[in-house]
Design a protein around this motif. Sequence first.
Motif, PDB file in Angstrom:
ATOM      1  N   GLU A 198      61.680  -7.030  70.530  1.00 39.71           N
ATOM      2  CA  GLU A 198      62.691  -7.867  69.876  1.00 39.71           C
ATOM      3  C   GLU A 198      62.229  -9.296  69.618  1.00 39.71           C
ATOM      4  O   GLU A 198      62.932 -10.074  68.972  1.00 39.71           O
ATOM      5  N   PHE A 199      61.071  -9.635  70.078  1.00 34.61           N
ATOM      6  CA  PHE A 199      60.562 -10.986  69.873  1.00 34.61           C
ATOM      7  C   PHE A 199      59.342 -10.965  68.953  1.00 34.61           C
ATOM      8  O   PHE A 199      59.468 -11.087  67.746  1.00 34.61           O
ATOM      9  N   CYS A 200      58.180 -10.823  69.519  1.00 32.03           N
ATOM     10  CA  CYS A 200      56.933 -10.987  68.763  1.00 32.03           C
ATOM     11  C   CYS A 200      56.657  -9.853  67.789  1.00 32.03           C
ATOM     12  O   CYS A 200      56.139 -10.097  66.698  1.00 32.03           O
ATOM     13  N   VAL A 201      56.995  -8.624  68.139  1.00 36.20           N
ATOM     14  CA  VAL A 201      56.788  -7.509  67.213  1.00 36.20           C
ATOM     15  C   VAL A 201      57.747  -7.647  66.035  1.00 36.20           C
ATOM     16  O   VAL A 201      57.348  -7.537  64.869  1.00 36.20           O
ATOM     17  N   ASP A 202      59.008  -7.904  66.322  1.00 26.43           N
ATOM     18  CA  ASP A 202      60.025  -8.084  65.284  1.00 26.43           C
ATOM     19  C   ASP A 202      59.631  -9.190  64.304  1.00 26.43           C
ATOM     20  O   ASP A 202      59.627  -8.996  63.088  1.00 26.43           O
ATOM     21  N   SER A 203      59.295 -10.358  64.821  1.00 27.36           N
ATOM     22  CA  SER A 203      59.006 -11.485  63.932  1.00 27.36           C
ATOM     23  C   SER A 203      57.731 -11.259  63.125  1.00 27.36           C
ATOM     24  O   SER A 203      57.665 -11.637  61.948  1.00 27.36           O
ATOM     25  N   ALA A 204      56.725 -10.628  63.706  1.00 29.12           N
ATOM     26  CA  ALA A 204      55.494 -10.348  62.956  1.00 29.12           C
ATOM     27  C   ALA A 204      55.750  -9.355  61.825  1.00 29.12           C
ATOM     28  O   ALA A 204      55.240  -9.525  60.715  1.00 29.12           O
ATOM     29  N   CYS A 205      56.538  -8.328  62.097  1.00 27.20           N
ATOM     30  CA  CYS A 205      56.852  -7.339  61.056  1.00 27.20           C
ATOM     31  C   CYS A 205      57.587  -7.989  59.890  1.00 27.20           C
ATOM     32  O   CYS A 205      57.219  -7.795  58.725  1.00 27.20           O
TER      33      CYS A 205
END
Length: 185
Positions: A112-119
């Motif tokens: 919900e943090f780094c994976v979400d924002s990178a996608c």
Amino acid sequence: MTQKTALLIIDVQVGIVEGPIGPVYQKTSLVQTIKKLREDAWKRAIPVLYVQDTDVAELGADAYAIHPELAPLPTETVILKQATDAFHETDLHEQLQSLGITHLVMTGCKTEFCVDSACKRATTLGYDVTLVSDGHSTTDNTVLRAEQIIAHHNVSMHGLGNIGPFILVRDSTEDVLTPAHDTYR
């Protein structure tokens, strides 16, 4: 359209995968899934890039290191970041552009943090994204269990796009390194 793929491995650092920030949900299967994807990428000469969060622990601490089962080769690119967005104030976009990348396969921590924002950021920069449904993980929070967060993101991210580029969520048992986006355009 011909696409060129890269595998992006986000924040699979010891402190997140194992603790004290983690352990993440189903950490063993997560590491094995990413490890297999990375081996498949190597066999197909697909670039593998790593993102490492400088805020996880002190430089040199065990918790700071990328998980030993996923440690990059000396020739592979490691992008150091301070923000949740792997593209913010880093040269990730420039590195990908220099390789001619148009499709990113995303894996890592935390969902919900780094994976979400990178996608999401990747689509605004023009990349098609494949989020590997069993290739990202997180921890419980005060409202939701990690399993719920992952399931929610796998549903809500699928099909999310910005004008042209968009996100597909696919399981690692599929050939995620081959983009399937054009079948939906």
